[in-house]
Design a protein around this motif. Structure first.
Motif, PDB file in Angstrom:
ATOM      1  N   SER A 196       0.830  -1.214   0.000  1.00  0.00           N
ATOM      2  CA  SER A 196       0.000   0.000   0.000  1.00  0.00           C
ATOM      3  C   SER A 196       0.859   1.257   0.000  1.00  0.00           C
ATOM      4  N   PHE A 197       1.945   1.241   0.775  1.00  0.00           N
ATOM      5  CA  PHE A 197       2.853   2.387   0.770  1.00  0.00           C
ATOM      6  C   PHE A 197       3.511   2.561  -0.595  1.00  0.00           C
ATOM      7  N   ILE A 198       3.893   1.468  -1.224  1.00  0.00           N
ATOM      8  CA  ILE A 198       4.493   1.558  -2.560  1.00  0.00           C
ATOM      9  C   ILE A 198       3.497   2.174  -3.536  1.00  0.00           C
ATOM     10  N   ALA A 199       2.241   1.762  -3.457  1.00  0.00           N
ATOM     11  CA  ALA A 199       1.216   2.338  -4.334  1.00  0.00           C
ATOM     12  C   ALA A 199       1.039   3.830  -4.054  1.00  0.00           C
ATOM     13  N   GLY A 200       1.092   4.216  -2.791  1.00  0.00           N
ATOM     14  CA  GLY A 200       0.990   5.626  -2.447  1.00  0.00           C
ATOM     15  C   GLY A 200       2.160   6.442  -2.956  1.00  0.00           C
ATOM     16  N   VAL A 201       3.338   5.885  -2.850  1.00  0.00           N
ATOM     17  CA  VAL A 201       4.531   6.575  -3.342  1.00  0.00           C
ATOM     18  C   VAL A 201       4.471   6.691  -4.864  1.00  0.00           C
ATOM     19  N   THR A 202       3.913   5.679  -5.518  1.00  0.00           N
ATOM     20  CA  THR A 202       3.750   5.730  -6.973  1.00  0.00           C
ATOM     21  C   THR A 202       2.910   6.932  -7.371  1.00  0.00           C
ATOM     22  N   ALA A 203       1.799   7.125  -6.708  1.00  0.00           N
ATOM     23  CA  ALA A 203       0.940   8.268  -7.027  1.00  0.00           C
ATOM     24  C   ALA A 203       1.610   9.587  -6.662  1.00  0.00           C
ATOM     25  N   THR A 204       2.368   9.602  -5.582  1.00  0.00           N
ATOM     26  CA  THR A 204       3.029  10.819  -5.135  1.00  0.00           C
ATOM     27  C   THR A 204       4.158  11.237  -6.067  1.00  0.00           C
ATOM     28  N   SER A 205       4.711  10.294  -6.821  1.00  0.00           N
ATOM     29  CA  SER A 205       5.849  10.631  -7.683  1.00  0.00           C
ATOM     30  C   SER A 205       5.472  11.634  -8.772  1.00  0.00           C
TER      31      SER A 205
END
Length: 186
Positions: free
Chosen positions: A148-157
Motif C-alpha cells: 500500500s505504501f508503494i502504491a501511495g509513493v507511486t501516485a506521489t511521484s
C-alpha cells in the motif's frame, strides 16, 4: 545485520518508486514543459501554437509511451522469471538511465530524443518499480501495508513533475534537462 539490509532494501524501494515510477501519470506537466520549450512548434501556423497537428503529436506520444510502459513491464517480468532479480533490475536500470540521457540531450531541434527518453524512462522505470514488489516478502507480516505504501509513493511521484513544471514556468534559469540530470544522479 540482516535486519539492516532488509530495511535498506525497503527504503530503496520507496526512493526508486518515488523518483522513477509514475512519469506517465504526470503527462499534463510533461506536455506543458514540452510545449513551453517549443517542441513541434514548426507544425503549427505562427499565429496558432495550439493547433490540431501539434495536439495529435502529443496524443500519439502519450499513447505509444503507454504501450511501451506495458510492454517493458512484461519484458522485465520475463527477464526476472528466466534470469533472476539481479538481471531484471540491472536491465531496467540501464534502460532507465539511457532514457534520462536521451531527455538530457533532447531539444526542439531533436524531438526524436524525447520519444526515446519517454519510452525508455517510463517503461523501464515502471518495470523497476514492479520488480520492487518482490522485496515485500522480506516482511511477510507487513506485506499488505508495504504494498500500500508503494502504491501511495507511486501516485506521489507525479508531484516531482509538477515541481519541475512550476520551476520552468516561474523562473528564468530552470530547464527541463536540469530535472533529468538530477533524476539521473539519483
Amino acid at each position: 545485520m540482516a535486519w539492516n539490509k532488509r530495511l535498506w532494501s525497503v527504503l530503496t524501494i520507496y526512493i526508486e518508486t518515488f523518483l522513477f515510477c509514475h512519469a506517465l501519470g504526470a503527462w499534463p506537466a510533461i506536455e506543458f514543459m514540452l510545449r513551453y520549450m517549443g517542441y513541434y512548434e514548426s507544425v503549427c501556423p505562427e499565429d496558432n501554437l495550439d493547433c490540431n497537428e501539434r495536439n495529435q503529436i502529443f496524443s500519439r506520444m502519450y499513447s505509444l509511451t503507454y504501450i511501451s510502459l506495458n510492454l517493458n513491464k512484461v519484458i522485465g517480468a520475463l527477464i526476472f522469471d528466466y534470469y533472476g532479480m539481479w538481471w531484471a533490475r540491472s536491465v531496467s536500470a540501464v534502460f532507465l538511465m539511457a532514457g534520462c540521457v536521451a531527455w538530457i540531450f533532447a531539444s526542439p531541434a531533436q524531438p526524436w530524443l524525447v520519444w526515446i527518453g519517454l519510452f525508455l524512462f517510463v517503461g523501464w522505470g515502471t518495470s523497476l518499480s514492479f520488480l520492487n514488489l518482490n522485496n515485500t516478502n522480506f516482511y511477510p507480516d507487513y506485506q499488505g501495508i508495504t504494498i500500500s505504501f508503494i502504491a501511495g509513493v507511486t501516485a506521489t511521484s507525479q508531484f516531482l513533475y509538477t515541481i519541475a513544471k512550476n520551476l520552468m514556468e516561474n523562473t528564468e534559469w530552470f530547464e527541463i534537462r536540469y530535472f533529468w540530470i538530477i533524476i539521473l544522479c539519483c
